[in-house]
Design an enzyme around this catalytic site. Structure first.
Site, PDB file in Angstrom:
ATOM      1  N   GLU A 137       0.861  -1.191   0.000  1.00 15.99           N
ATOM      2  CA  GLU A 137       0.000   0.000   0.000  1.00 15.99           C
ATOM      3  C   GLU A 137       0.889   1.231   0.000  1.00 15.99           C
ATOM      4  OE1 GLU A 137      -2.678   0.384   3.389  1.00 15.99           O
ATOM      5  OE2 GLU A 137      -2.716   2.559   3.107  1.00 15.99           O
ATOM      6  N   ARG A 175       0.136  10.405   0.202  1.00 15.10           N
ATOM      7  CA  ARG A 175       0.441  11.494   1.146  1.00 15.10           C
ATOM      8  C   ARG A 175       1.624  12.306   0.695  1.00 15.10           C
ATOM      9  NH1 ARG A 175       0.161   8.128   6.791  1.00 15.10           N
ATOM     10  NH2 ARG A 175      -1.670   7.001   6.123  1.00 15.10           N
ATOM     11  N   THR A 232      -4.739   6.033   1.738  1.00 13.83           N
ATOM     12  CA  THR A 232      -5.160   7.406   2.031  1.00 13.83           C
ATOM     13  C   THR A 232      -6.083   7.974   0.953  1.00 13.83           C
ATOM     14  OG1 THR A 232      -2.898   7.617   2.946  1.00 13.83           O
ATOM     15  CG2 THR A 232      -4.303   9.511   3.170  1.00 13.83           C
ATOM     16  N   LYS A 248     -10.678  -2.176   6.935  1.00 13.13           N
ATOM     17  CA  LYS A 248      -9.501  -1.763   7.706  1.00 13.13           C
ATOM     18  C   LYS A 248     -10.009  -1.224   9.053  1.00 13.13           C
ATOM     19  CE  LYS A 248      -6.352   2.219   7.349  1.00 13.13           C
ATOM     20  NZ  LYS A 248      -5.164   2.731   6.668  1.00 13.13           N
TER      21      LYS A 248
HETATM   22  C1  3PG Z   1      -1.284   4.955   8.454  1.00 17.54           C
HETATM   23  O1  3PG Z   1      -2.297   5.184   7.849  1.00 17.54           O
HETATM   24  O2  3PG Z   1      -0.403   5.799   8.695  1.00 17.54           O
HETATM   25  C2  3PG Z   1      -1.128   3.576   8.866  1.00 17.54           C
HETATM   26  O3  3PG Z   1      -2.180   3.239   9.663  1.00 17.54           O
HETATM   27  C3  3PG Z   1       0.167   3.231   9.459  1.00 17.54           C
HETATM   28  O4  3PG Z   1       0.164   3.404  10.809  1.00 17.54           O
HETATM   29  P1  3PG Z   1       1.479   3.076  11.590  1.00 17.54           P
HETATM   30  O5  3PG Z   1       2.514   4.049  11.148  1.00 17.54           O
HETATM   31  O6  3PG Z   1       1.092   3.221  13.044  1.00 17.54           O
HETATM   32  O7  3PG Z   1       1.850   1.650  11.251  1.00 17.54           O
END
Ligand code: 3PG
Length: 212
Positions: free
Chosen positions: A41, A45, A69, A129
């Site tokens: 994934e 961002r 995202t 999720k």
């Molecule tokens: C995110 O969207 O940033 C993910 O959930 C990852 O989270 P993490 O950095 O706590 O693994």
């Protein structure tokens, strides 16, 4: 089109990738693949995320690359156009879900409450999720959701680490987990692909410790 519920057939962990430099996308994906991690994934961002996704989809057809995202209809369309096999959203939006359906992009939408699980299942989605997993109640919350939603499977993400992943994977309603711990920013920055392959290999082995 990929059936979103089959993502877990490829392994127990989805690395959540924040790509600062798109030219790192292919070597990073190769390092993860070398450790047995096939589902990736890449979060939308950073400015180069879509370019990175395109590069992975083109160079590494054995990878199953998705965009994370997704917050808007435009994000969903851009992800599809970049060659994503699936999309991930942090929360549940009927508009984004409809746009993904319309674009033929399988969606793993985020939820953190019973109401959101109801909304997503009413729209025909039953692999969700659970985000942000640890702050939103972790293992205890997933156990509580299992009662009324025994037909729903989750991918907890947010606060998952190598240390706590097995406790999530042992739950009957957890198919896989997601997290950024496989791709530490400093390791990606210095191109430490062997560290990332080792983290990926350890993550792949989690299935032997967890359920399913
Ligand atoms: C995110 O969207 O940033 C993910 O959930 C990852 O989270 P993490 O950095 O706590 O693994």
């Amino acid at each position: 089109m990929l059936d979103i519920e089959t993502l877990g057939d490829h392994g127990p962990v989805i690395p959540v990738i924040v790509l600062q430099r798109p030219e790192r996308a292919v070597p990073l994906a190769e390092a993860l693949l070398a450790g047995g991690v096939k589902v990736l994934e890449v979060t939308l961002r950073t400015p180069g995320a879509l370019r990175g996704i395109e590069a992975i989809a083109r160079a590494l057809p054995q990878a199953v690359v998705g965009a994370g995202t997704l917050r808007s209809v435009a994000d969903a369309r851009a992800a599809r156009a970049a060659g994503c096999a699936f999309g991930v959203s942090p929360g549940y939006s009927r508009e984004v879900a409809a746009a993904c359906r319309g674009a033929g992009l399988p969606l793993l939408p985020g939820v953190s409450t019973a109401s959101e699980v109801m909304a997503a299942s009413a729209d025909g989605l039953s692999f969700l999720k659970f985000f942000p997993a640890v702050p939103a109640g972790g293992v205890a919350m997933l156990n509580a959701l299992h009662g009324p939603f025994a037909d729903v499977l989750f991918c907890p993400t947010g606060g998952i680490t190598a240390a706590n992943a097995a406790s999530f994977l042992a739950l009957p309603n957890v198919r896989m987990v997601g997290g950024s711990w496989l791709t530490p920013a400093d390791a990606v920055e210095r191109g430490d692909w062997s560290l990332i392959t080792r983290l990926a290999r350890e993550a792949t082995a989690l299935r032997e410790h967890g359920a399913q």
